[in-house]
Design an enzyme around this catalytic site. Structure first.
Site, short mmCIF file in Angstrom:
data_model
loop_
_atom_site.label_atom_id
_atom_site.label_comp_id
_atom_site.label_asym_id
_atom_site.label_seq_id
_atom_site.Cartn_x
_atom_site.Cartn_y
_atom_site.Cartn_z
N CYS A 1 5.81 -8.39 2.56
CA CYS A 1 4.74 -8.18 1.59
C CYS A 1 4.44 -6.69 1.52
CB CYS A 1 3.47 -8.89 2.00
SG CYS A 1 3.64 -10.67 2.20
N GLY B 1 7.68 -7.78 -2.54
CA GLY B 1 7.29 -9.17 -2.77
C GLY B 1 7.08 -9.43 -4.24
N ASN C 1 0.50 -7.61 5.52
CA ASN C 1 1.94 -7.60 5.43
C ASN C 1 2.43 -7.93 6.84
OD1 ASN C 1 4.16 -4.78 5.67
ND2 ASN C 1 4.68 -6.89 5.27
N GLY C 2 3.31 -8.92 6.97
CA GLY C 2 3.84 -9.21 8.30
C GLY C 2 3.61 -10.65 8.69
N CYS D 1 10.25 -1.81 12.77
CA CYS D 1 11.34 -2.66 12.28
C CYS D 1 12.46 -1.79 11.70
CB CYS D 1 10.79 -3.59 11.19
SG CYS D 1 12.06 -4.46 10.28
N TYR E 1 17.06 -1.58 4.79
CA TYR E 1 17.10 -2.36 3.57
C TYR E 1 15.78 -2.49 2.80
CZ TYR E 1 17.46 -6.72 0.83
OH TYR E 1 17.39 -7.65 -0.15
N SER F 1 20.29 -1.32 -2.54
CA SER F 1 19.89 -0.78 -1.24
C SER F 1 21.05 -0.15 -0.45
CB SER F 1 19.24 -1.88 -0.40
OG SER F 1 20.07 -3.01 -0.36
N ASP G 1 27.96 -2.29 2.47
CA ASP G 1 26.76 -3.11 2.29
C ASP G 1 25.83 -2.83 3.47
OD1 ASP G 1 24.98 -4.87 1.20
OD2 ASP G 1 26.32 -6.61 1.24
N ASP G 2 24.52 -3.02 3.27
CA ASP G 2 23.59 -2.65 4.34
C ASP G 2 23.46 -3.72 5.41
OD1 ASP G 2 21.62 -4.53 3.25
OD2 ASP G 2 21.41 -3.04 1.67
N CYS H 1 14.01 -13.49 12.75
CA CYS H 1 12.86 -12.58 12.89
C CYS H 1 11.57 -13.40 12.93
CB CYS H 1 12.81 -11.63 11.71
SG CYS H 1 11.38 -10.54 11.75
N CYS I 1 12.33 -1.88 16.70
CA CYS I 1 12.63 -3.29 16.95
C CYS I 1 14.05 -3.54 16.43
CB CYS I 1 11.65 -4.20 16.21
SG CYS I 1 12.10 -5.94 16.36
N CYS J 1 16.60 -8.71 15.75
CA CYS J 1 17.50 -9.61 15.01
C CYS J 1 18.97 -9.29 15.33
CB CYS J 1 17.22 -9.59 13.51
SG CYS J 1 17.07 -7.98 12.82
S1 SF4 Z 1 13.53 -8.86 14.26
FE1 SF4 Z 1 14.73 -7.55 12.84
S2 SF4 Z 1 13.82 -7.87 10.83
FE2 SF4 Z 1 12.34 -8.61 12.37
S3 SF4 Z 1 10.99 -6.89 12.79
FE3 SF4 Z 1 12.63 -6.80 14.31
S4 SF4 Z 1 14.20 -5.49 13.36
FE4 SF4 Z 1 12.80 -6.09 11.75
#
Ligand code: SF4
Length: 469
Positions: free
Chosen positions: A9, A35, A109-110, A243, A249, A290, A352-353, A389, A443, A446
Site C-alpha cells: 500500500c 496499490g 502500509n504493511g 525490505c 521492484y 521495473s 527481469d527483477d 513474506c 530484510c 523471502c
Molecule cells: S520477506 Fe521479502 S518481500 Fe517481505 S519484507 Fe522481507 S524482503 Fe521484503
C-alpha cells in the site's frame, strides 16, 4: 493468480496547508503503483473530520467534485492492494471513527504479524470488527487505551504490535507518522512551505512540490501539530531490516529510499549481475517497467547493446485467471509484446527483477522465440524467492514459489530459456552499499527464510489454508 510480488500500500499525510486534501490526492496519484484496488482520503477541518473512500484508482475514486467536500488544513490518504483482508470497501482506508477522545483517521502500509492474535483477544473481550484489515485492530487498541492523551494511547498500542508498517494517523489536533522498529516499510518526511508532509516514497514529494527532509527512522513516531514537529522513539530500533524488494521492484525509480535512488540501485544490480553471470549475446532487453534500470546496467557493464525488446500495454489492466492455457498466453500478449525487428535472429539477454512462479517468464521466453530470437538467456537481478513474506507483500504461498520447489536448471527448463542465472544474496547486498560478509540493515527473508521479527503461528496457518483452498 498473479505471477509477481505485489506492492502492499501507499500512505500520504500533510499538516498545515489550506489545500491539504487536494495535495493528498496528487500524493496518492504518485503512489498509485503501490496499490490499485482502493483509495481514500480523510481531512480535518476544525474539529470535523471528512472522508471519502472507494474501490478503484485514485482518479476513479475522486472523480467529479469529491475533493471539494474534503476541507481542512490536514489530511491523510491511502492507496491499497489487499495482502490481508478482503478486497472490499469496508477494508479501504483511511479507517475513520469517533471515540471518547475525538476523531481519528488511520491508514497504514504493511502487515502486522500478530494482528490475528490481538484481534482474537479483543473479540473475546467484546470488540466488534467491521472489516478484516489489520488497521482496525490498531484502531481498537488505541480507542480502548487507558491513558488521558491520544499520543500516549497510540504509543502504548504500538508497543503491542509487531510487523512491518508505516502508519499515518490524523486526530483533531495532530498528524502522527510512525515507521516499524525494523524499518521494513519505507517512509519519508518533507516540507512544503510551512506545511509538513509524510509519504511512503519521495516521488510523492516531487509531485506535490515538497522538499525531502529525511527518512522517518525505524521505531520513530513523529507528531506534527500547530506548535510544530515533535519526534520520539516508540520502540528500540537496534536491528534495521528494510525490505530489499523496495529497491528491486516496488518503489518508483525516481524515489530515494534511505539515501539511495531506486533507479541507480537497480542499474547497479544489473551491472553486478553482468559481472556474475556474463553471456555472449547480441542484445540486452528488460521486462517493463521495473526491470529496465537493471537491464541498462547489465548492457553497460557487458557492452552488449541495450534495446527495447518488450513493450508493455499500459492500458491492459490485470490478467485474470483464464480457463485454458491458450487464453492465458493471450493474457500475457495483451500486456506485453515482443519487438520483432529488435529480437529477430538475435541472441537475447532478457533481464527481469524477480522470478516468483515462473509462468510469466515462460510465456515471455516463448514470445521472444516466436518473434525470431535464436537464443534467450534470462538474468534475474535478485536471488531466488523461496519463502513467503509476512510483512505486507503478496508473494503467494511457499508451495507456489518455483524456486522453493525446483533447482535453477529445472527452472531454466520450465521457462524454456537457453540459460538462467539469479543474483546471489551477497552480490545483491553490494549494490545496496554493503561490504561482502558485513552485517547489513536489510530484510532478505523471502530469499533466506530468516525473518527479522517473530513470525506467528497464526500467519503460518493462514498461509497453509490459502494453499488448500
Ligand atoms: S520477506 Fe521479502 S518481500 Fe517481505 S519484507 Fe522481507 S524482503 Fe521484503
Amino acid at each position: 493468480m498473479m505471477d509477481r510480488m505485489h506492492e502492499e500500500c501507499g500512505v500520504f499525510g500533510i499538516w498545515g496547508h489550506p489545500e491539504a486534501a487536494q495535495l493528498t490526492y496528487y500524493g496518492l496519484y504518485a503512489l498509485q503503483h503501490r496499490g490499485q484496488e482502493s483509495a481514500g482520503i480523510a481531512s480535518i477541518d476544525e474539529m470535523t473530520m471528512h472522508n471519502h473512500r472507494g474501490m478503484g484508482l485514485v482518479t476513479e475514486v475522486f472523480g467529479g467534485d469529491r475533493l471539494k467536500d474534503l476541507r481542512g488544513h490536514a489530511a491523510v490518504g491511502h492507496v491499497r492492494y489487499s495482502t490481508t483482508g478482503d478486497s472490499r470497501l469496508a477494508n479501504a482506508q483511511p479507517l475513520v471513527f469517533s471515540y471518547h477522545q475525538g476523531n481519528m483517521a488511520l491508514a497504514h502500509n504493511g502487515n502486522l504479524v500478530n494482528a490475528m492474535t490481538i484481534r482474537d483477544r479483543l473479540e473475546r473481550q467484546g470488540s466488534i470488527f467491521q472489516s478484516t484489515s489489520d488497521t482496525e485492530v490498531v484502531a481498537h487498541l488505541i480507542a480502548r487505551g487507558g491513558y488521558p492523551s491520544v499520543i500516549e494511547n497510540v504509543r502504548d498500542s504500538m508497543a503491542m504490535i509487531k510487523g512491518g508498517y508505516a502508519f499515518v494517523i490524523l486526530v483533531d489536533d495532530a498528524l502522527i507518522a510512525m515507521r516499524d522498529p525494523q524499518g521494513l516499510r519505507p517512509m519519508a518526511l518533507g516540507r512544503l512551505g510551512d506545511a509538513y508532509v509524510v509519504a511512503s516514497e519521495t516521488c510523492a514529494f516531487d509531485t506535490v512540490g515538497a522538499t525531502f527532509l529525511r527518512d522517518v527512522e525505524p521505531g520513530e513516531m513523529i507528531m506534527i501539530t500547530s506548535e510544530g514537529l515533535h519526534t520520539e522513539r516508540f520502540a528500540d530500533a537496534s536491528r534495521k531490516a528494510l525490505c530489499t524488494f523496495e529497491y528491486i521492484y516496488f518503489a518508483r525509480p525516481d524515489s530515494d529510499i534511505d539515501g539511495y535512488n531506486v533507479h541507480m540501485v537497480r542499474k547497479h544490480l544489473g551491472k553486478i549481475l553482468a559481472r556474475e553471470a556474463p553471456i555472449e549475446a547480441d542484445v540486452v532487453i528488460g521486462v517493463p517497467d521495473s526491470s529496465i534500470s537493471a537491464a541498462i546496467g547489465y548492457a553497460e557493464e557487458s557492452r552488449i547493446p541495450y534495446e527495447i525488446g518488450l513493450i508493455k500495454n499500459k492500458y491492459s489492466g490485470r490478467t485474470f485467471i483464464q480457463p485454458s492455457q491458450e487464453l492465458r498466453n493471450l493474457g500475457v500478449r495483451l500486456k506485453l509484446s515482443a519487438v520483432r525487428k529488435i529480437v529477430d535472429q538475435k541472441r537475447v539477454v532478457m533481464v527481469d527483477d524477480s522470478l516468483v512462479r515462473g509462468t510469466t517468464s515462460a510465456r515471455l521466453v516463448t514470445l521472444l522465440r516466436e518473434a525470431g530470437a535464436t537464443e534467450v538467456h534470462v538474468r534475474i537481478s535478485s536471488p531466488p524467492v523461496k519463502h513467503s513474506c509476512f510483512y505486507g507483500i503478496d508473494t503467494s504461498a511457499r508451495e507456489e514459489l518455483i524456486a522453493a520447489q525446483k533447482s535453477v536448471d529445472e527452472i531454466r527448463d520450465f521457462i524454456g530459456a537457453d540459460s538462467l542465472s539469479f543474483m546471489t544474496e551477497d552480490a545483491m547486498l553490494t549494490a545496496f552499499g554493503v561490504e561482502r560478509g558485513k552485517p547489513h540493515g536489510f530484510c532478505n527473508a523471502c530469499f533466506t527464510g530468516l525473518y527479522p521479527t517473530e513470525v506467528y503461528q497464526t500467519n503460518k496457518r493462514a498461509l497453509e489454508r490459502q494453499v488448500k483452498v
